[in-house]
Design a protein around this motif. Sequence first.
Motif, PDB file in Angstrom:
ATOM      1  N   ASP A 100       0.597  -1.283  -0.442  1.00  0.00           N
ATOM      2  CA  ASP A 100       0.178  -0.014  -0.292  1.00  0.00           C
ATOM      3  C   ASP A 100       0.989   1.620   0.068  1.00  0.00           C
ATOM      4  O   ASP A 100       0.469   2.409  -0.792  1.00  0.00           O
ATOM      5  CB  ASP A 100      -0.525  -0.474   1.293  1.00  0.00           C
ATOM      6  CG  ASP A 100      -1.728  -1.157   0.909  1.00  0.00           C
ATOM      7  OD1 ASP A 100      -2.710  -1.398   2.277  1.00  0.00           O
ATOM      8  OD2 ASP A 100      -2.392  -1.208   0.130  1.00  0.00           O
ATOM      9  N   VAL A 101       1.850   1.738   0.562  1.00  0.00           N
ATOM     10  CA  VAL A 101       3.207   1.985   0.555  1.00  0.00           C
ATOM     11  C   VAL A 101       3.224   2.764  -0.761  1.00  0.00           C
ATOM     12  O   VAL A 101       3.459   3.592  -1.264  1.00  0.00           O
ATOM     13  CB  VAL A 101       4.069   1.982   1.668  1.00  0.00           C
ATOM     14  CG1 VAL A 101       5.274   3.235   1.704  1.00  0.00           C
ATOM     15  CG2 VAL A 101       3.688   2.036   2.875  1.00  0.00           C
ATOM     16  N   LEU A 102       3.745   1.733  -1.433  1.00  0.00           N
ATOM     17  CA  LEU A 102       4.071   1.464  -2.775  1.00  0.00           C
ATOM     18  C   LEU A 102       3.465   2.157  -3.456  1.00  0.00           C
ATOM     19  O   LEU A 102       3.788   2.557  -4.367  1.00  0.00           O
ATOM     20  CB  LEU A 102       4.352  -0.089  -2.827  1.00  0.00           C
ATOM     21  CG  LEU A 102       6.212  -0.724  -2.622  1.00  0.00           C
ATOM     22  CD1 LEU A 102       6.110  -2.152  -2.754  1.00  0.00           C
ATOM     23  CD2 LEU A 102       7.128   0.641  -2.526  1.00  0.00           C
ATOM     24  N   VAL A 103       1.845   1.716  -3.444  1.00  0.00           N
ATOM     25  CA  VAL A 103       0.533   2.300  -4.587  1.00  0.00           C
ATOM     26  C   VAL A 103       0.331   4.258  -4.476  1.00  0.00           C
ATOM     27  O   VAL A 103       0.521   3.582  -4.786  1.00  0.00           O
ATOM     28  CB  VAL A 103      -0.237   1.579  -4.027  1.00  0.00           C
ATOM     29  CG1 VAL A 103      -1.466   2.104  -4.268  1.00  0.00           C
ATOM     30  CG2 VAL A 103      -0.596  -0.254  -4.761  1.00  0.00           C
ATOM     31  N   GLU A 104       0.710   4.080  -3.130  1.00  0.00           N
ATOM     32  CA  GLU A 104       0.477   5.204  -2.708  1.00  0.00           C
ATOM     33  C   GLU A 104       1.564   6.383  -3.631  1.00  0.00           C
ATOM     34  O   GLU A 104       1.905   7.461  -4.611  1.00  0.00           O
ATOM     35  CB  GLU A 104       1.014   5.318  -0.990  1.00  0.00           C
ATOM     36  CG  GLU A 104       0.482   7.371  -0.794  1.00  0.00           C
ATOM     37  CD  GLU A 104       0.185   7.456   1.170  1.00  0.00           C
ATOM     38  OE1 GLU A 104       1.527   6.103   1.641  1.00  0.00           O
ATOM     39  OE2 GLU A 104       0.530   8.352   1.132  1.00  0.00           O
ATOM     40  N   LEU A 105       2.816   5.719  -3.404  1.00  0.00           N
ATOM     41  CA  LEU A 105       3.672   6.712  -4.154  1.00  0.00           C
ATOM     42  C   LEU A 105       3.434   6.317  -5.852  1.00  0.00           C
ATOM     43  O   LEU A 105       3.834   6.967  -6.315  1.00  0.00           O
ATOM     44  CB  LEU A 105       5.157   5.394  -3.752  1.00  0.00           C
ATOM     45  CG  LEU A 105       7.065   6.380  -4.722  1.00  0.00           C
ATOM     46  CD1 LEU A 105       6.965   7.651  -3.581  1.00  0.00           C
ATOM     47  CD2 LEU A 105       7.142   5.387  -4.964  1.00  0.00           C
ATOM     48  N   ALA A 106       3.360   5.518  -6.358  1.00  0.00           N
ATOM     49  CA  ALA A 106       3.326   5.418  -7.594  1.00  0.00           C
ATOM     50  C   ALA A 106       1.926   6.067  -7.899  1.00  0.00           C
ATOM     51  O   ALA A 106       2.444   6.709  -8.822  1.00  0.00           O
ATOM     52  CB  ALA A 106       2.789   3.722  -8.161  1.00  0.00           C
ATOM     53  N   ARG A 107       1.048   6.162  -7.547  1.00  0.00           N
ATOM     54  CA  ARG A 107      -0.598   7.367  -7.617  1.00  0.00           C
ATOM     55  C   ARG A 107       0.595   9.397  -8.017  1.00  0.00           C
ATOM     56  O   ARG A 107      -0.243   9.631  -8.239  1.00  0.00           O
ATOM     57  CB  ARG A 107      -1.503   7.228  -6.673  1.00  0.00           C
ATOM     58  CG  ARG A 107      -1.856   5.646  -6.898  1.00  0.00           C
ATOM     59  CD  ARG A 107      -2.884   5.001  -6.101  1.00  0.00           C
ATOM     60  NE  ARG A 107      -3.578   4.036  -6.825  1.00  0.00           N
ATOM     61  CZ  ARG A 107      -4.575   2.984  -6.246  1.00  0.00           C
ATOM     62  NH1 ARG A 107      -4.453   4.312  -4.970  1.00  0.00           N
ATOM     63  NH2 ARG A 107      -4.728   1.932  -6.576  1.00  0.00           N
ATOM     64  N   SER A 108       1.137   8.823  -6.535  1.00  0.00           N
ATOM     65  CA  SER A 108       1.270  10.330  -6.591  1.00  0.00           C
ATOM     66  C   SER A 108       3.200  10.782  -7.204  1.00  0.00           C
ATOM     67  O   SER A 108       2.786  11.954  -7.564  1.00  0.00           O
ATOM     68  CB  SER A 108       2.147  10.746  -4.966  1.00  0.00           C
ATOM     69  OG  SER A 108       3.079   9.994  -4.619  1.00  0.00           O
ATOM     70  N   GLY A 109       3.574   9.955  -7.796  1.00  0.00           N
ATOM     71  CA  GLY A 109       4.766  10.015  -8.621  1.00  0.00           C
ATOM     72  C   GLY A 109       5.845  10.100  -7.348  1.00  0.00           C
ATOM     73  O   GLY A 109       5.635  10.717  -6.157  1.00  0.00           O
ATOM     74  N   GLY A 110       7.128   9.676  -8.192  1.00  0.00           N
ATOM     75  CA  GLY A 110       8.103  10.271  -6.984  1.00  0.00           C
ATOM     76  C   GLY A 110       8.930   9.136  -7.521  1.00  0.00           C
ATOM     77  O   GLY A 110       9.221   8.599  -8.081  1.00  0.00           O
ATOM     78  N   SER A 111      10.369   9.393  -6.689  1.00  0.00           N
ATOM     79  CA  SER A 111      11.290   8.427  -6.797  1.00  0.00           C
ATOM     80  C   SER A 111      11.567   7.555  -5.529  1.00  0.00           C
ATOM     81  O   SER A 111      11.223   7.686  -3.997  1.00  0.00           O
ATOM     82  CB  SER A 111      12.830   9.113  -6.178  1.00  0.00           C
ATOM     83  OG  SER A 111      12.486   9.999  -5.612  1.00  0.00           O
ATOM     84  N   VAL A 112      11.877   6.248  -5.621  1.00  0.00           N
ATOM     85  CA  VAL A 112      12.037   5.213  -4.977  1.00  0.00           C
ATOM     86  C   VAL A 112      13.426   4.454  -4.751  1.00  0.00           C
ATOM     87  O   VAL A 112      13.606   3.904  -5.870  1.00  0.00           O
ATOM     88  CB  VAL A 112      10.388   4.334  -4.494  1.00  0.00           C
ATOM     89  CG1 VAL A 112      10.537   3.339  -6.460  1.00  0.00           C
ATOM     90  CG2 VAL A 112      10.311   2.796  -3.426  1.00  0.00           C
ATOM     91  N   VAL A 113      13.719   3.769  -3.409  1.00  0.00           N
ATOM     92  CA  VAL A 113      14.665   3.578  -3.268  1.00  0.00           C
ATOM     93  C   VAL A 113      14.912   2.348  -2.877  1.00  0.00           C
ATOM     94  O   VAL A 113      13.928   2.027  -1.846  1.00  0.00           O
ATOM     95  CB  VAL A 113      15.729   3.866  -2.464  1.00  0.00           C
ATOM     96  CG1 VAL A 113      16.678   2.544  -2.360  1.00  0.00           C
ATOM     97  CG2 VAL A 113      16.499   5.043  -3.111  1.00  0.00           C
ATOM     98  N   LEU A 114      14.612   0.959  -4.227  1.00  0.00           N
ATOM     99  CA  LEU A 114      14.356  -0.871  -3.137  1.00  0.00           C
ATOM    100  C   LEU A 114      15.083  -1.100  -2.600  1.00  0.00           C
ATOM    101  O   LEU A 114      15.887  -1.063  -2.333  1.00  0.00           O
ATOM    102  CB  LEU A 114      13.433  -1.218  -4.575  1.00  0.00           C
ATOM    103  CG  LEU A 114      12.503  -0.543  -5.726  1.00  0.00           C
ATOM    104  CD1 LEU A 114      11.962  -1.683  -6.512  1.00  0.00           C
ATOM    105  CD2 LEU A 114      11.301  -0.229  -4.474  1.00  0.00           C
ATOM    106  N   THR A 115      14.579  -2.263  -1.831  1.00  0.00           N
ATOM    107  CA  THR A 115      15.068  -3.425  -1.219  1.00  0.00           C
ATOM    108  C   THR A 115      15.260  -4.690  -2.003  1.00  0.00           C
ATOM    109  O   THR A 115      14.381  -5.291  -2.734  1.00  0.00           O
ATOM    110  CB  THR A 115      15.319  -3.021   0.044  1.00  0.00           C
ATOM    111  OG1 THR A 115      15.625  -4.173   1.375  1.00  0.00           O
ATOM    112  CG2 THR A 115      13.668  -4.035   0.662  1.00  0.00           C
TER     113      THR A 115
END
Length: 222
Positions: free
Chosen positions: A18-33
């Motif tokens: 759900d955190v990742l979905v929120e980011l995808a919907r807002s757009g932005g940068s993510v560092v994955l593990t």
Amino acid sequence: MPPPRIHVSDDPARTVADVLVELARSGGSVVLTGGRTAGAAYAQVGALEPDWGGVEVWWGDERCVPATDERSNYRLARETLFKGLTTQPIVHRIPGELGPVAGAAAYERVLPQDPYDLVLLGLGSDSHVASLFPVSPQLAERDARVAGGPAGLDPLVDRITLTLPELLRARRIVVLATGEEKANAVARSFAGAPNERYPGSLLQTGDAPIDVVVDTAAACEL
Ligand code: 6PG
């Protein structure tokens, strides 16, 4: 800096999805593990939000293996997260196949100047985050943005990792840990003082808010 917020969830993978979905919907940068725990979260994302056109992806660390190797963190994301998407993000893969020195140098050249909107981390049973292992030279690195070197836990292949200062260039940090084998690491990292023997505990030395998503087993020593 407020202390880490602990979230005990009966479905940690879905909580992180759900955190990742929120980011995808807002757009932005993510560092994955990397790691098995995160893979369970990645696998749920595509069905929830398949459009990652507004996202730019980096990794916190990578094993020094080809991208097709089953130990590759990139391959984990490709097989669980990217495979389920209809619109792909911009992806900055760590070239682990180049080895710890050349690979780290190449990756450093593509890192952003802006802070990461989200840094997602797993937690090792030894409290490592990314590939920053306890009392290691890579953990002690404060000038470079990327470091390379030997692993402190399986898989025992050389690693390339963002350094602690680089991980702390985050607007938000989310850590995912499940299972009783992580309980001591969770307690040492998020209920204790910063200590280089427990790299997760050094995350609180930055300014980024930290959310720790655990199951009841991983929370049992808190
Ligand atoms: C790696 C990961 C590492 C991982 C932890 C937890 O390359 O191994 O980036 O930091 O997140 O070791 O892994 P598990 O979720 O598999 O326990």
